[in-house]
Write an enzyme that holds these catalytic residues in place. Structure first.
Site: not given
Length: 644
Positions: A42-44, A266, A337, A408, A442
């Protein structure tokens, strides 16, 4: 064991700069002698693998999907935070740092969070250079929008597809290194165990998901970039394949698991519609910029709505309760959130829910459309509105969306020090797989920021410092520890296939999910958590006696894949309950009903619980050992969080 966070000395704003300078370097010729394993793309993972390969390291990258482009980062919609202050509205690195610390309810490390805010400005430049098509203002500058927990506009976005576009950017960088021969990619491959030699991570054991082949891979360091564990609840916004197995197997090899009870609910998800569902759909938090959250003021009117006697548009303005705007006038619909989720639960518990189940509130764009035009709203959120209409059959341009909180993101994860190294030397955790940056909650648009910060700008420095002290001696899979790990993996597979019970894997996963949601979800009590622990123990025992795993190992076997993952979820669920039961306070996403203010807000206990709860595995059927890393706040004042 003393948990050494390795936070550098000195002023907060200088820690990362000085740490980079004092970190040991690996010269370019020697980088070619090191092997690095990256699990997850993924992004990381993609950003880390691409960056390390660009530096000259030899990288093996593993993912269980058929392509890195299918990593779950693609599902992030709303944006990515950065302290660029393009809007000239008062943003700064320090303000992003402060908002993140406050948003996490003062349960994150100051040094890690400040570094995240500091490198955020570089992330945007990197992504623009890669061709990520961020939205732009009329003058050509990148556009920003607001997100929850902040009073400035710092969220960069590409319509409602930000995660997808960022992932394509990282994937292009990764593909470049694959073509150069510096990254070897292993799709449809799942990590089954970490191999440690003399206490250091030196490789992994994998299962080929197509053939069932058990394989070993050696490296000088292992990076876990495997996302979060939200699917322990069964129903979540995560992709169905998202799991905890890599992190959990690392935990059982000595890596501490930190703050597992910190899970994020979320507030803007499409409500549950029945037992047939396997996952839930997220509607981006960016919608709260223009959408107004409300329910009818009276239970009687809500009942009429649920029965279909009246429509949302029939309810006059004076009969609507815009409860977030009423309770939190400073932040309104853009509260964090956890605050938005709890308040949605409160009004639905009062009987004012607006769908057939009574578990939904409205997200209404009527006023925004009247103010800015439907064309403007369509340009901002068109794909999100289309997705909502395809799923629900309702047109959100004409009638309000119905939303309700859902699982989430997970703020907990593997414990890491300032260098992102776990308590096992040579084993790192990046992105959502670690615990380090978000505390107990977060802020929206910060997950993409952390994943790319860790991969592009942190790990290239901190990994080099470790490898420079390791020496360039080659590693291979001939060590007896690899054979031992393979035997453990094969024995577990044989055990699962040999049970031949009567109940499906999904049966156990759904039962676990209901236990977790009811007693370790949006609200928790000592009584409920104690009950949940006993129920999970019994469910786990039943799983190992009566689960039915179809097929064999030497083939594509999704039943076996799920069985491995659910077995790990059952163990993790028990640890999450232990962690929530131990933390006698409320903070962020961890809301113990016994500990709340008269207004129903989270009530922290800073004197007794201002620490990271890091749990150490003690062996099968043994209670885990709690070790504490104190959180020291030198730059922010610990105060009761308020968004009023």
């Amino acid at each position: 064991m003393i948990l050494d966070s390795k936070i550098p000395a000195g002023p907060l704003a200088e820690k990362w700069t000085k740490h980079k300078f004092t970190s040991k370097l690996v010269n370019p010729a020697n980088k070619r002698k090191y092997e690095v394993i990256v699990v997850g793309t993924g992004l990381a993972g993609a950003s880390a693998a691409a960056s390390l390969a660009e530096l000259g390291y030899n990288v093996k990258a593993f993912c269980f999907q058929d392509s890195p482009r299918r990593a779950h980062s693609i599902a992030a919609q709303g944006g990515i935070n950065a302290a660029k202050n393009y809007q000239n509205d008062g943003d700064s690195v320090y303000r992003l740092f402060y908002d993140t610390i406050k948003g996490g309810d003062y349960r994150a490390r100051e040094a890690n969070v400040y570094r995240l805010a500091e490198v955020s400005v570089n992330i945007i430049d990197q992504c623009v250079a890669q061709g990520v098509p961020f939205a732009r203002e009329y003058g050509g500058l990148l556009a920003n929008r607001s997100f929850g927990g902040a009073q400035v506009s710092r969220t960069f976005y590409a319509r409602g597809q930000t995660g997808q576009q960022l992932l394509l950017g990282a994937y292009s960088a990764l593909s470049r290194q694959v073509a150069n021969g510096k990254v070897k990619l292993y799709p449809r491959t799942e990590m089954m165990d970490v191999v440690t030699v003399d206490g250091h991570a030196q490789g992994i054991v994998t299962r080929n998901l197509i053939t069932g082949a058990i394989e070993t891979h050696a490296a000088h360091a292992v990076l876990l970039c495997t996302g979060g564990y939200g699917n322990v609840f069964f129903l979540s916004t995560n992709a169905m394949g998202s799991n905890v197995t890599a992190a959990w197997r690392a935990h059982k090899k000595g890596a501490h698991f930190a703050n597992p009870c910190y899970t994020q609910i979320h507030p803007t998800c499409i409500p549950v519609s029945g037992d047939h569902q396997s996952k839930l759909t997220l509607m981006s938090e960016s919608l709260r910029n223009d959408g107004r959250v409300w329910v009818p003021k009276t239970v009687a009117m809500a009942e009429k709505l649920r029965k279909g006697e009246i429509r949302p548009r029939d309810i006059q303005e004076e009969d609507r309760d815009y409860y977030l705007e009423r309770k939190y006038p400073s932040f309104g619909n853009l509260v964090p959130r956890d605050v938005a989720s709890r308040n949605a639960k409160y009004v639905c518990d009062e009987g004012r829910g607006v769908n057939e189940t009574g578990e939904a509130v409205f997200l209404d764009f009527r006023d925004a459309i009247n103010r800015d035009s439907e064309a403007t709203i369509r340009a901002r959120y068109g794909n999100l509105f289309d997705m909502y209409q395809q799923i629900t059959g309702e047109n959100p341009y004409q009638t309000p969306m119905k939303i309700y909180p859902a699982v989430h993101y997970t703020m907990g994860g593997l414990w890491v020090d300032y260098n992102l190294m776990t308590s096992v030397p040579g084993l790192y955790a990046l992105g959502e797989a670690n615990f380090s940056d978000h505390g107990a909650n977060r802020l929206g648009a910060s997950a993409l920021m952390q994943g790319l910060a860790d991969g592009y700008f942190v790990i290239p420095y901190t990994l080099g410092d470790y490898l420079a002290g390791l020496g360039t001696k080659p590693v291979d899979t001939n060590h007896p520890e690899f054979e031992k790990a393979v035997k453990g993996v094969k024995d577990k597979i044989s055990k699962l296939l040999g049970i031949k019970g009567t109940k499906s894997v999904d049966y156990f996963h759904k039962k676990l999910g209901k236990i977790m949601w009811n007693d370790c979800g949006m609200a928790r009590t000592a009584e409920g958590l104690t009950r949940a622990k006993a129920e999970i123990k019994a469910l786990r025992a039943e799983f190992w006696k009566d689960v039915k795993v179809l097929g064999e190992n030497e083939e594509l076997n999704q039943s076996l894949e799920k069985a491995h993952r659910v077995a790990d979820f059952l163990e993790l669920g028990e640890l999450m309950v232990d962690d929530a039961l131990n933390r006698n306070e409320s903070c962020g996403g961890h809301f113990r009903e016994e500990y709340q203010t008269p207004e129903g807000e989270a009530l922290r206990d800073d004197e007794n619980f201002a620490y990271v709860a890091a749990w150490k595995y003690q062996g099968d059927e043994q209670e885990e050992l709690l070790e504490k890393e104190p959180l020291v706040f030198e730059n922010v004042k610990l105060t009761q969080r308020s968004y009023k």
